[in-house]
Write an enzyme that holds these catalytic residues in place. Structure first.
Site, PDB file in Angstrom:
ATOM      1  N   SER A 139      55.480  30.700 -83.975  1.00 57.91           N
ATOM      2  CA  SER A 139      54.671  30.113 -84.961  1.00 57.91           C
ATOM      3  C   SER A 139      53.217  30.759 -84.900  1.00 57.91           C
ATOM      4  CB  SER A 139      54.433  28.545 -84.617  1.00 57.91           C
ATOM      5  OG  SER A 139      53.547  27.980 -85.539  1.00 57.91           O
ATOM      6  N   TYR A 152      51.462  21.732 -79.574  1.00 59.36           N
ATOM      7  CA  TYR A 152      52.604  22.351 -80.011  1.00 59.36           C
ATOM      8  C   TYR A 152      52.116  23.881 -80.220  1.00 59.36           C
ATOM      9  CZ  TYR A 152      55.199  24.596 -84.158  1.00 59.36           C
ATOM     10  OH  TYR A 152      56.124  25.198 -85.077  1.00 59.36           O
TER      11      TYR A 152
END
Length: 248
Positions: A139, A152
């Site tokens: 990501s 995250y």
């Protein structure tokens, strides 16, 4: 003589991105193996993909948090796939993770520990065989920590670093590809509660096509939309004294 079909194992195969990648490869006549926690969900996806593409699709139970089961999982597969793709991910709840260690642990283990360890198992098997491709869906959140999702983001940063190190280690072999995919914003169930800017938001299908193209070109790092390379370059170069004032 027709080229033999290739097999791909997609961990997190019932996710929106996992399904889109599976469909893109199935349409190119790959054998698809979908793995994840919910076998009924996987079977529904498998039936749809098989009906649409005509490719063989099988399903396999896999829990990314059950690291003790990884060796047995790989041993039980019908064959060692040509490509393994980790599309496993958990956005989690940042505010909850700040006060709930169990939530924080689940986010970190789902996005980093589990994916890194299972791909390590496949890396060793591919080395013994002599070829293979490893793909990790990471990501852009891992490119720089932000206050809104640093549990995250830090897990994805660790996963990106793992893939980079594995790629560096295996580069001398030449026959084993390690690819990092940074999709950016994608319209999925995981982001349906977020207002996403259309210019930098991809569909799962875009990600699937990008992964298929990058596999064929043996790319190292890709973004689903190239604009993300420049967006994250600016964010990475921003001085900390300025960056920490932003509410990102």
């Amino acid at each position: 003589m027709a080229a033999p079909e290739k097999a791909v194992l997609i961990l997190g195969g019932a996710s929106d991105i996992g399904r889109a990648i599976a469909l893109a490869l199935a349409q190119s006549q790959w054998t698809i193996r979908l793995a994840g926690r919910s076998v009924p969900d996987l079977q529904r996806e498998a039936d749809d993909i098989s009906a649409y593409s005509g490719s063989l699709v099988t399903v396999h139970s896999f829990d990314v948090l059950d690291t003790a089961s990884f060796i047995a999982f790989v041993d039980a597969l019908p064959d060692l796939p040509d490509v393994v793709i980790s599309a496993v991910g958990l956005l989690g709840e940042q505010h909850r993770a700040e006060i709930d260690l169990d939530q924080a642990k689940e986010v970190i283990r789902s996005n980093y520990e589990g994916p890194a360890l299972i791909l390590s198992v496949f890396a060793e098997r591919f080395l013994r065989r002599g070829y293979g491709s490893i793909v990790g869906i990471s990501s852009v959140a891992g490119d720089r920590g932000r206050g809104s999702n640093y549990f995250y983001g830090s897990a994805k940063a660790g996963f990106s670093a793992f893939l980079s190190g594995l790629r560096n280690r295996l580069a001398v072999n030449g026959a084993i590809q390690v690819m990092t995919v940074k999709p950016g914003f994608v319209r999925t169930k995981m982001t349906e509660h977020m207002k996403l800017p259309p210019l930098i938001t991809a569909s799962p299908e875009e990600v699937g096509e990008a992964v298929l193209s990058a596999l064929n070109r043996r790319k190292d790092v890709i973004y689903a939309r190239s604009i993300w390379f420049f967006v994250m370059l600016i964010i990475r170069l921003m001085p900390e004294r300025i960056f920490k004032r932003l509410r990102l």
